[in-house]
Motif scaffolding. Structure first.
Motif, PDB file in Angstrom:
ATOM      1  N   PHE A   1      41.013   5.007 -49.299  1.00 35.41           N
ATOM      2  CA  PHE A   1      41.872   6.012 -48.245  1.00 35.41           C
ATOM      3  C   PHE A   1      42.903   7.134 -48.936  1.00 35.41           C
ATOM      4  O   PHE A   1      43.757   6.571 -49.346  1.00 35.41           O
TER       5      PHE A   1
ATOM      6  N   ALA B   1      41.615   1.030 -51.574  1.00 36.64           N
ATOM      7  CA  ALA B   1      41.863  -0.308 -50.960  1.00 36.64           C
ATOM      8  C   ALA B   1      40.904  -1.399 -51.176  1.00 36.64           C
ATOM      9  O   ALA B   1      41.328  -2.582 -51.347  1.00 36.64           O
TER      10      ALA B   1
ATOM     11  N   PRO C   1      48.231 -10.593 -51.304  1.00 40.67           N
ATOM     12  CA  PRO C   1      49.454  -9.987 -50.486  1.00 40.67           C
ATOM     13  C   PRO C   1      49.060  -8.805 -49.600  1.00 40.67           C
ATOM     14  O   PRO C   1      47.889  -8.585 -49.427  1.00 40.67           O
ATOM     15  N   ASN C   2      49.943  -8.397 -48.662  1.00 41.69           N
ATOM     16  CA  ASN C   2      49.795  -7.613 -47.795  1.00 41.69           C
ATOM     17  C   ASN C   2      49.266  -6.263 -48.436  1.00 41.69           C
ATOM     18  O   ASN C   2      49.589  -5.934 -49.421  1.00 41.69           O
ATOM     19  N   GLY C   3      48.307  -5.714 -48.047  1.00 48.58           N
ATOM     20  CA  GLY C   3      47.876  -4.508 -48.548  1.00 48.58           C
ATOM     21  C   GLY C   3      46.679  -4.695 -49.572  1.00 48.58           C
ATOM     22  O   GLY C   3      46.406  -3.736 -50.396  1.00 48.58           O
ATOM     23  N   ALA C   4      46.459  -5.984 -49.975  1.00 47.29           N
ATOM     24  CA  ALA C   4      45.383  -6.146 -50.909  1.00 47.29           C
ATOM     25  C   ALA C   4      44.140  -5.707 -50.736  1.00 47.29           C
ATOM     26  O   ALA C   4      43.325  -5.570 -51.773  1.00 47.29           O
ATOM     27  N   GLY C   5      43.829  -5.412 -49.675  1.00 49.23           N
ATOM     28  CA  GLY C   5      42.265  -5.062 -49.183  1.00 49.23           C
ATOM     29  C   GLY C   5      41.321  -6.073 -48.638  1.00 49.23           C
ATOM     30  O   GLY C   5      40.260  -5.842 -48.294  1.00 49.23           O
ATOM     31  N   LYS C   6      42.075  -7.035 -48.479  1.00 46.59           N
ATOM     32  CA  LYS C   6      41.382  -8.118 -47.704  1.00 46.59           C
ATOM     33  C   LYS C   6      40.554  -7.939 -46.313  1.00 46.59           C
ATOM     34  O   LYS C   6      39.213  -8.024 -45.954  1.00 46.59           O
ATOM     35  N   THR C   7      41.283  -7.158 -45.560  1.00 48.72           N
ATOM     36  CA  THR C   7      40.891  -6.840 -43.950  1.00 48.72           C
ATOM     37  C   THR C   7      39.825  -5.571 -44.199  1.00 48.72           C
ATOM     38  O   THR C   7      38.524  -5.806 -43.555  1.00 48.72           O
ATOM     39  N   THR C   8      40.073  -5.024 -45.332  1.00 46.50           N
ATOM     40  CA  THR C   8      38.996  -3.821 -45.410  1.00 46.50           C
ATOM     41  C   THR C   8      37.900  -4.370 -46.002  1.00 46.50           C
ATOM     42  O   THR C   8      36.748  -3.880 -45.436  1.00 46.50           O
TER      43      THR C   8
ATOM     44  N   GLU D   1      42.562 -14.359 -40.528  1.00 46.41           N
ATOM     45  CA  GLU D   1      43.534 -14.925 -40.216  1.00 46.41           C
ATOM     46  C   GLU D   1      43.771 -15.737 -38.956  1.00 46.41           C
ATOM     47  O   GLU D   1      44.393 -15.648 -37.960  1.00 46.41           O
TER      48      GLU D   1
ATOM     49  N   HIS E   1      47.262 -16.312 -44.759  1.00 50.78           N
ATOM     50  CA  HIS E   1      48.415 -16.362 -45.659  1.00 50.78           C
ATOM     51  C   HIS E   1      48.994 -17.772 -45.517  1.00 50.78           C
ATOM     52  O   HIS E   1      50.094 -18.106 -46.485  1.00 50.78           O
TER      53      HIS E   1
HETATM   54  P1  ATP Z   1      47.104  -7.616 -44.910  1.00 52.46           P
HETATM   55  O1  ATP Z   1      47.408  -9.116 -45.335  1.00 52.46           O
HETATM   56  O2  ATP Z   1      48.508  -7.120 -44.658  1.00 52.46           O
HETATM   57  O3  ATP Z   1      46.278  -7.730 -43.627  1.00 52.46           O
HETATM   58  P2  ATP Z   1      45.035  -6.667 -46.309  1.00 52.46           P
HETATM   59  O4  ATP Z   1      44.764  -7.436 -47.614  1.00 52.46           O
HETATM   60  O5  ATP Z   1      44.197  -7.056 -45.247  1.00 52.46           O
HETATM   61  O6  ATP Z   1      46.468  -6.709 -45.992  1.00 52.46           O
HETATM   62  P3  ATP Z   1      44.182  -3.960 -45.822  1.00 52.46           P
HETATM   63  O7  ATP Z   1      44.528  -3.977 -44.597  1.00 52.46           O
HETATM   64  O8  ATP Z   1      42.708  -4.120 -46.253  1.00 52.46           O
HETATM   65  O9  ATP Z   1      44.873  -5.253 -46.674  1.00 52.46           O
HETATM   66  O10 ATP Z   1      44.695  -2.736 -46.486  1.00 52.46           O
HETATM   67  C1  ATP Z   1      44.360  -2.245 -47.974  1.00 52.46           C
HETATM   68  C2  ATP Z   1      44.887  -0.910 -48.008  1.00 52.46           C
HETATM   69  O11 ATP Z   1      44.166  -0.015 -47.578  1.00 52.46           O
HETATM   70  C3  ATP Z   1      46.497  -0.645 -47.590  1.00 52.46           C
HETATM   71  O12 ATP Z   1      47.147  -0.049 -48.623  1.00 52.46           O
HETATM   72  C4  ATP Z   1      46.285   0.099 -46.244  1.00 52.46           C
HETATM   73  O13 ATP Z   1      47.368   0.710 -45.979  1.00 52.46           O
HETATM   74  C5  ATP Z   1      44.936   0.760 -46.706  1.00 52.46           C
HETATM   75  N1  ATP Z   1      44.149   1.095 -45.425  1.00 52.46           N
HETATM   76  C6  ATP Z   1      43.616   0.232 -44.635  1.00 52.46           C
HETATM   77  N2  ATP Z   1      42.776   0.770 -43.607  1.00 52.46           N
HETATM   78  C7  ATP Z   1      43.408   2.058 -43.638  1.00 52.46           C
HETATM   79  C8  ATP Z   1      42.813   3.172 -42.839  1.00 52.46           C
HETATM   80  N3  ATP Z   1      42.088   2.851 -41.715  1.00 52.46           N
HETATM   81  N4  ATP Z   1      43.231   4.499 -43.098  1.00 52.46           N
HETATM   82  C9  ATP Z   1      44.071   4.415 -44.056  1.00 52.46           C
HETATM   83  N5  ATP Z   1      44.508   3.532 -44.926  1.00 52.46           N
HETATM   84  C10 ATP Z   1      43.985   2.283 -44.676  1.00 52.46           C
END
Ligand code: ATP
Length: 255
Positions: free
Chosen positions: A16, A21, A40-47, A180, A212
């Motif tokens: 992104f 990500a 951790p938050n932002g690790a990319g798990k949801t993506t 989650e 988490h």
């Molecule tokens: P959490 O535990 O907080 O849910 P996560 O591990 O699921 O975090 P993601 O939500 O996948 O992490 O985010 C990974 C990175 O990609 C982060 O830096 C986030 O800001 C970025 N990101 C995710 N989706 C988008 C998007 N649609 N547009 C821009 N950046 C994005």
């Protein structure tokens, strides 16, 4: 015997605006197992979940179901037909629908974040009867059948999580990816939620969950995959991961 991988991902990347990500070289999810995805938050798990289930498109890489069916950048509907689904949090729009409507909508694969409530009736018309029967059957296993006519927004935190799981079961998945599943749930209900997740596994489903809550992870998962800054940085049985001091310090310390 080593269990078979049901979902294999290789060299999957998604950026992104210059930030990678997701940058996963290789990960396998074992058939019939419960795997936790932590970090951790932002690790990319949801993506990563979104990519595997067709709700986002990767920049590169490939992923395969059951060792032969390519799911790479296929639509969410196609991926669901092959048997891989993810859960979605109950959004504002979905809260305004009844519990039953949430279930019927899920049968169409339209419970993603971007769904439009105005689409709902045309989407399920024609299949209403069979889908309603199936929906009530699934709701009853979660003790939500008596709530079928209530607005989803009126459910307690724990019941919402059960509804999220129930919706995902509407397409009869082989792999269920829970985002989650314990978030915001009264601690007294966590044990019961964990029991429901284990029951899915006991019925032969493959479960992958982002969480988490390390107690939950340790309690039910057979394998833990740790992500940080888009990459898989460690994996192994929960007891090894939790006792891996480098993992604890670097990736779990903040929580
Ligand atoms: P959490 O535990 O907080 O849910 P996560 O591990 O699921 O975090 P993601 O939500 O996948 O992490 O985010 C990974 C990175 O990609 C982060 O830096 C986030 O800001 C970025 N990101 C995710 N989706 C988008 C998007 N649609 N547009 C821009 N950046 C994005």
């Amino acid at each position: 015997a080593k269990p078979l991988p049901i979902l294999t991902a290789r060299n999957v990347t998604r950026s992104f605006g210059g930030i990678k990500a997701v940058d996963v070289e290789h990960v396998e999810f074992q058939k019939g197992a419960i795997t936790a995805l932590i970090g951790p938050n932002g690790a990319g798990k949801t993506t990563f979940f979104n990519l595997l289930t067709g709700f986002d498109k990767a920049d590169s890489g490939e992923w395969t179901f059951d060792r032969s069916v390519s799911l790479t950048n296929k639509s969410a509907a196609y991926v669901a037909r092959k048997g891989v689904v993810r859960t979605f949090q109950l959004t504002k729009a979905l809260s305004r629908l009844t519990v039953l409507d949430n279930m019927l909508l899920a049968a169409t694969g339209q419970t993603g974040e971007r769904f439009l409530p105005s689409l709902i009736k045309p989407l399920w018309r024609g299949q209403e009867k069979a889908n309603t029967e199936r929906a009530l059957e699934i709701l009853s296993r979660f003790k939500l059948d008596a709530k079928a006519a209530d607005f989803a927004g009126s459910l307690s935190g724990g019941q919402r999580k059960l509804l999220e799981m129930a919706r995902a079961l509407m397409t009869d998945p082989q792999v269920i990816m829970l985002d989650e599943p314990m978030a915001g749930v009264n601690p007294a209900l966590v044990q019961s939620l964990l029991g429901h997740i284990q029951a899915l596994r006991d019925e032969g489903m493959t479960v992958v969950f982002v969480e988490h809550d390390m107690h939950a992870v340790r309690h039910i998962s057979e394998w833990v995959v740790v992500m940080a800054e888009g990459r898989v940085v460690a994996e192994g049985p929960p007891e090894n991961i939790m006792e891996n001091q480098a993992v604890v310090d670097a990736y779990l310390g903040a929580r």
